[in-house]
Design a protein around this motif. Structure first.
Motif, PDB file in Angstrom:
ATOM      1  N   TYR A 240      12.770 -11.356  -8.972  1.00 10.28           N
ATOM      2  CA  TYR A 240      12.768 -11.740  -7.561  1.00 10.28           C
ATOM      3  C   TYR A 240      13.174 -10.556  -6.692  1.00 10.28           C
ATOM      4  CZ  TYR A 240      12.593 -16.476  -9.404  1.00 10.28           C
ATOM      5  OH  TYR A 240      12.210 -17.614 -10.069  1.00 10.28           O
ATOM      6  N   PRO A 241      12.274 -10.065  -5.808  1.00  9.34           N
ATOM      7  CA  PRO A 241      12.658  -8.983  -4.880  1.00  9.34           C
ATOM      8  C   PRO A 241      13.749  -9.475  -3.939  1.00  9.34           C
ATOM      9  CG  PRO A 241      10.269  -9.321  -4.915  1.00  9.34           C
ATOM     10  CD  PRO A 241      10.877 -10.480  -5.637  1.00  9.34           C
ATOM     11  N   ASN A 242      14.661  -8.576  -3.579  1.00 11.01           N
ATOM     12  CA  ASN A 242      15.687  -8.978  -2.606  1.00 11.01           C
ATOM     13  C   ASN A 242      15.093  -8.971  -1.199  1.00 11.01           C
ATOM     14  OD1 ASN A 242      15.784  -6.267  -1.598  1.00 11.01           O
ATOM     15  ND2 ASN A 242      17.240  -5.725  -3.216  1.00 11.01           N
ATOM     16  N   LYS A 243      15.917  -9.386  -0.232  1.00 11.17           N
ATOM     17  CA  LYS A 243      15.428  -9.574   1.138  1.00 11.17           C
ATOM     18  C   LYS A 243      14.879  -8.278   1.720  1.00 11.17           C
ATOM     19  CE  LYS A 243      16.778 -11.587   5.579  1.00 11.17           C
ATOM     20  NZ  LYS A 243      17.889 -12.194   6.361  1.00 11.17           N
ATOM     21  N   GLN A 244      15.575  -7.166   1.499  1.00  8.19           N
ATOM     22  CA  GLN A 244      15.121  -5.884   2.060  1.00  8.19           C
ATOM     23  C   GLN A 244      13.807  -5.447   1.418  1.00  8.19           C
ATOM     24  OE1 GLN A 244      17.880  -2.649   1.654  1.00  8.19           O
ATOM     25  NE2 GLN A 244      16.449  -1.139   2.483  1.00  8.19           N
ATOM     26  N   GLU A 245      13.718  -5.570   0.084  1.00  8.80           N
ATOM     27  CA  GLU A 245      12.493  -5.174  -0.605  1.00  8.80           C
ATOM     28  C   GLU A 245      11.302  -6.008  -0.123  1.00  8.80           C
ATOM     29  OE1 GLU A 245      14.416  -3.757  -4.896  1.00  8.80           O
ATOM     30  OE2 GLU A 245      13.827  -5.846  -4.572  1.00  8.80           O
ATOM     31  N   PHE A 246      11.525  -7.299   0.058  1.00  9.86           N
ATOM     32  CA  PHE A 246      10.435  -8.163   0.521  1.00  9.86           C
ATOM     33  C   PHE A 246      10.007  -7.793   1.935  1.00  9.86           C
ATOM     34  CE2 PHE A 246       8.780 -12.017   2.543  1.00  9.86           C
ATOM     35  CZ  PHE A 246       7.797 -12.376   1.636  1.00  9.86           C
ATOM     36  N   SER A 247      10.984  -7.544   2.820  1.00  6.25           N
ATOM     37  CA  SER A 247      10.656  -7.213   4.216  1.00  6.25           C
ATOM     38  C   SER A 247       9.922  -5.878   4.326  1.00  6.25           C
ATOM     39  CB  SER A 247      11.930  -7.176   5.070  1.00  6.25           C
ATOM     40  OG  SER A 247      12.790  -6.134   4.636  1.00  6.25           O
ATOM     41  N   GLU A 248      10.171  -4.957   3.393  1.00  6.66           N
ATOM     42  CA  GLU A 248       9.470  -3.665   3.415  1.00  6.66           C
ATOM     43  C   GLU A 248       8.124  -3.724   2.705  1.00  6.66           C
ATOM     44  OE1 GLU A 248      13.245  -0.543   3.518  1.00  6.66           O
ATOM     45  OE2 GLU A 248      12.424  -1.170   1.587  1.00  6.66           O
ATOM     46  N   ALA A 249       7.999  -4.649   1.774  1.00  9.89           N
ATOM     47  CA  ALA A 249       6.775  -4.699   0.972  1.00  9.89           C
ATOM     48  C   ALA A 249       5.643  -5.468   1.634  1.00  9.89           C
ATOM     49  CB  ALA A 249       7.081  -5.320  -0.400  1.00  9.89           C
ATOM     50  N   TRP A 250       5.961  -6.615   2.307  1.00 10.15           N
ATOM     51  CA  TRP A 250       4.853  -7.462   2.761  1.00 10.15           C
ATOM     52  C   TRP A 250       3.986  -6.827   3.846  1.00 10.15           C
ATOM     53  CZ3 TRP A 250       3.775  -9.300   7.563  1.00 10.15           C
ATOM     54  CH2 TRP A 250       4.795  -9.371   8.507  1.00 10.15           C
ATOM     55  N   PRO A 251       4.540  -6.043   4.837  1.00  9.89           N
ATOM     56  CA  PRO A 251       3.615  -5.408   5.789  1.00  9.89           C
ATOM     57  C   PRO A 251       2.704  -4.391   5.110  1.00  9.89           C
ATOM     58  CG  PRO A 251       5.890  -5.383   6.611  1.00  9.89           C
ATOM     59  CD  PRO A 251       5.949  -5.751   5.181  1.00  9.89           C
ATOM     60  N   ALA A 252       3.256  -3.656   4.124  1.00 12.04           N
ATOM     61  CA  ALA A 252       2.436  -2.687   3.383  1.00 12.04           C
ATOM     62  C   ALA A 252       1.352  -3.402   2.588  1.00 12.04           C
ATOM     63  CB  ALA A 252       3.325  -1.872   2.453  1.00 12.04           C
ATOM     64  N   CYS A 253       1.699  -4.583   2.068  1.00 11.79           N
ATOM     65  CA  CYS A 253       0.733  -5.386   1.315  1.00 11.79           C
ATOM     66  C   CYS A 253      -0.437  -5.800   2.199  1.00 11.79           C
ATOM     67  CB  CYS A 253       1.447  -6.602   0.740  1.00 11.79           C
ATOM     68  SG  CYS A 253       0.385  -7.740  -0.143  1.00 11.79           S
ATOM     69  N   VAL A 254      -0.140  -6.216   3.421  1.00 13.45           N
ATOM     70  CA  VAL A 254      -1.190  -6.634   4.364  1.00 13.45           C
ATOM     71  C   VAL A 254      -2.077  -5.444   4.744  1.00 13.45           C
ATOM     72  CG1 VAL A 254      -1.635  -7.549   6.677  1.00 13.45           C
ATOM     73  CG2 VAL A 254       0.171  -8.557   5.267  1.00 13.45           C
ATOM     74  N   ARG A 255      -1.432  -4.309   5.055  1.00 11.76           N
ATOM     75  CA  ARG A 255      -2.211  -3.110   5.429  1.00 11.76           C
ATOM     76  C   ARG A 255      -3.056  -2.622   4.246  1.00 11.76           C
ATOM     77  NH1 ARG A 255       2.633  -1.863   8.457  1.00 11.76           N
ATOM     78  NH2 ARG A 255       3.519  -0.815   6.615  1.00 11.76           N
ATOM     79  N   GLY A 256      -2.469  -2.629   3.054  1.00 12.55           N
ATOM     80  CA  GLY A 256      -3.210  -2.194   1.870  1.00 12.55           C
ATOM     81  C   GLY A 256      -4.406  -3.088   1.585  1.00 12.55           C
ATOM     82  N   THR A 257      -4.219  -4.394   1.795  1.00 11.69           N
ATOM     83  CA  THR A 257      -5.323  -5.341   1.589  1.00 11.69           C
ATOM     84  C   THR A 257      -6.475  -5.057   2.553  1.00 11.69           C
ATOM     85  OG1 THR A 257      -3.798  -7.050   0.817  1.00 11.69           O
ATOM     86  CG2 THR A 257      -5.953  -7.781   1.605  1.00 11.69           C
ATOM     87  N   ALA A 258      -6.136  -4.829   3.818  1.00  8.73           N
ATOM     88  CA  ALA A 258      -7.162  -4.556   4.827  1.00  8.73           C
ATOM     89  C   ALA A 258      -7.892  -3.247   4.522  1.00  8.73           C
ATOM     90  CB  ALA A 258      -6.524  -4.490   6.213  1.00  8.73           C
ATOM     91  N   LEU A 259      -7.123  -2.214   4.180  1.00  8.42           N
ATOM     92  CA  LEU A 259      -7.725  -0.909   3.892  1.00  8.42           C
ATOM     93  C   LEU A 259      -8.585  -0.965   2.640  1.00  8.42           C
ATOM     94  CD1 LEU A 259      -7.852   2.108   4.692  1.00  8.42           C
ATOM     95  CD2 LEU A 259      -5.850   2.479   3.241  1.00  8.42           C
ATOM     96  N   GLY A 260      -8.064  -1.574   1.582  1.00  4.39           N
ATOM     97  CA  GLY A 260      -8.817  -1.673   0.334  1.00  4.39           C
ATOM     98  C   GLY A 260     -10.076  -2.506   0.472  1.00  4.39           C
ATOM     99  N   SER A 261      -9.997  -3.587   1.261  1.00  7.19           N
ATOM    100  CA  SER A 261     -11.182  -4.436   1.467  1.00  7.19           C
ATOM    101  C   SER A 261     -12.295  -3.654   2.136  1.00  7.19           C
ATOM    102  CB  SER A 261     -10.813  -5.655   2.322  1.00  7.19           C
ATOM    103  OG  SER A 261      -9.851  -6.457   1.671  1.00  7.19           O
ATOM    104  N   ALA A 262     -11.940  -2.792   3.096  1.00  4.74           N
ATOM    105  CA  ALA A 262     -12.952  -2.002   3.806  1.00  4.74           C
ATOM    106  C   ALA A 262     -13.517  -0.897   2.920  1.00  4.74           C
ATOM    107  CB  ALA A 262     -12.342  -1.398   5.071  1.00  4.74           C
ATOM    108  N   LEU A 263     -12.643  -0.165   2.227  1.00  2.00           N
ATOM    109  CA  LEU A 263     -13.102   0.961   1.410  1.00  2.00           C
ATOM    110  C   LEU A 263     -13.853   0.496   0.168  1.00  2.00           C
ATOM    111  CD1 LEU A 263     -10.043   3.409   1.589  1.00  2.00           C
ATOM    112  CD2 LEU A 263     -12.216   3.581   2.784  1.00  2.00           C
ATOM    113  N   GLY A 264     -13.539  -0.704  -0.316  1.00  2.00           N
ATOM    114  CA  GLY A 264     -14.222  -1.205  -1.505  1.00  2.00           C
ATOM    115  C   GLY A 264     -15.702  -1.451  -1.284  1.00  2.00           C
TER     116      GLY A 264
END
Length: 501
Positions: A240-264
């Motif tokens: 289980y990620p802690n609160k700080q790890e989750f808050s830093e990870a989820w925006p990067a996850c959203v941006r990575g999804t958008a970028l990867g979807s376009a480049l794919g």
């Protein structure tokens, strides 16, 4: 409502017992080859192509697709735990994922990677389901001239976005196009470039080339490497990620999804480019870039989401236009042609159960991967202890049996061995095999559409520039060539792939 009806059809196909088993098998194999260094999805799919002869088309494609996106999951496991990326796209995962493990947060890192991949896979599957039908409708308006121009654009895009030397990538594509011309001319019935060898009159089998260049050559290259024995602490800690790890990870996850979807979607883009681009983006956007490389959750979540999103959306040009964007989707075209299915927009109308069943299976496969990967971490790591000198000869035997089963002809094994030796030399010269494969797949289709367009235009070559859509595609292709020739773009391209070499 029509989309919901299509998805209902897809899930009814994907949820049959047989297709669920093959989806699970593909996910397990994909994770396995993602974990083991030196065995990627391209060699594995190339080796398994002969098996699809005896499988229904839907089951075969579901299994091959599961191998592809399953490898993206598996590659991250060893990258995080032992700094040993099983997949090229997982190279970036090592930078922060392994540091998190060294900091005692291995379980959290594995959970971030798995959940980020699951989110990205689900979003990309929705995009595939949403964008594929309109794109297919547009594709129905394509004539022979437009298809030829589109394939030219696809090949140029693959060259521009390929890592490594541009001249080498161009040379490999041209060689692939030439190999695609071997065999009997369908228009005149005259054998060409067969050198008097009867077995070559039907052309060079796509699976034979793929297994030689990506199977045999990969084995020879990896046998040169010193065997790596890894010691892993089985205690990965809390998942289980802690609160700080989750808050830093989820925006990067959203941006990575958008970028990867376009480049794919782009030809030659795919998971590798997406993961490197995402890491660069996250580092530039971060207020604390100095934390990257020291265990920053965003440096793990972004690339992992990007490479999985790209793996899913790379199926969009394959299923809607019949154009492969990378080596894996080129192999998928080979699997379709094995079953006499012409890749392109007509797949949606003539084989709706195949089209929508594959899309639905991707969501099911992503769910399977999340459920399977975290509990089985210990098993995947134990597989790293299998000696290479036992693993690779077994793969070689499996490849040879697969090649022989294509036509029950020993000649095919000799051709595969020859391409294996040539592929080994290409690897030494840092020439990529993927552009060759794209050229081999698209070559016959390009020639067919080129000749048909000229036939319809009564030999008028200007038909490719007088038709607006064809002209637009060719102008985009020329624009890509001009763009990549600019010094600033050329330098940035080299910097993007510097870590890959």
């Amino acid at each position: 409502m029509e989309l919901l009806d299509h998805l209902a059809l897809g899930f009814s196909v994907a949820f049959t017992f047989q297709n669920l088993i093959y989806c699970l098998l593909g996910c397990l194999l994909g994770t396995l080859i993602g974990v083991l260094p030196g065995i990627g999805p391209v060699p594995t799919i190339a080796m398994l192509l002969p098996i699809t002869y005896v499988l229904p088309p839907v089951a075969g494609l579901i299994m091959l697709a599961g191998i592809y996106y399953g490898a993206q999951y598996g590659g991250s496991t060893t990258a995080i735990l032992v700094a040993l990326p099983g997949e090229t796209s997982a190279v970036v995962t090592v930078l922060d994922g392994h540091q998190m493990a060294r900091n005692g947060r291995a379980g959290s890192a594995l959970a971030i990677a798995a959940l980020g991949s699951f989110f990205a896979g689900c979003v990309a599957t929705v995009l595939l389901a949403g964008f594929a039908p309109p794109l297919a409708e547009v594709a129905f308006k394509f004539g022979s001239a437009e298809y030829f121009s589109l394939m030219v654009l696809g090949l140029i895009g693959a060259v521009v976005l390929a890592s490594g030397s541009l001249p080498k990538a161009i040379g490999m594509i041209l060689l692939g196009l030439l190999l695609g011309m071997v065999g009997t001319d369908v228009n005149s019935g005259v054998a060409r470039f067969d050198f008097g060898i009867p077995e070559l009159q039907d052309g060079i089998d796509f699976a034979v080339v793929a297994m030689g260049v990506f199977g045999f050559a990969e084995i020879m290259t990896n046998l040169e490497l010193k065997e790596q024995r890894v010691e892993v602490n089985d205690k990965v800690g809390s998942l289980y990620p802690n609160k700080q790890e989750f808050s830093e990870a989820w925006p990067a996850c959203v941006r990575g999804t958008a970028l990867g979807s376009a480049l794919g979607i782009l030809p030659g883009g795919g998971a590798v480019l997406s993961s490197f681009a995402s890491y660069t983006l996250e580092k530039k956007l971060s207020r604390t870039p100095e934390r990257f490389g020291k265990g920053h959750p965003a440096g793990l979540a972004g690339p992992e989401s990007a490479n999985n999103a790209a793996a899913q959306t790379s199926f969009i040009p394959l299923l809607t236009l019949g154009i492969p964007g990378n080596a894996v989707t080129a192999l998928m075209i080979g699997a379709l042609t094995i079953h006499n299915i012409q890749p392109g927009p007509q797949v949606m109308t003539s084989h709706p159960e195949l089209f929508w069943g594959l899309i639905a299976s991707m969501w099911i496969g992503n769910l399977m991967l999340v459920v399977l990967n975290l509990p089985l971490v210990g098993l995947w790591i134990k597989l790293l202890k299998v000696p290479y000198h036992i693993l690779f000869p077994a793969i070689l035997v499996f490849c040879s049996i697969g090649v022989y089963s294509l036509n029950y002809n020993v000649f095919d094994i000799w051709v595969t061995a020859a391409f294996g030796l040539v592929g080994y030399v290409w690897a030494k010269l840092k020439c990529e095999g993927a552009p060759l494969l794209l050229g081999l797949v698209l070559g016959p289709m390009m020639e067919e559409n080129f000749r048909r367009a000229l036939l319809l235009a009564r030999g008028d070559y200007t038909t490719f520039v007088t038709r607006p859509l064809s002209l637009a595609l060719l102008l985009v292709a020329v624009g890509l060539i001009v763009l990549v020739a600019l010094p600033s773009i050329k330098k940035r391209r080299e910097e993007t792939f510097i870590e890959e070499s």
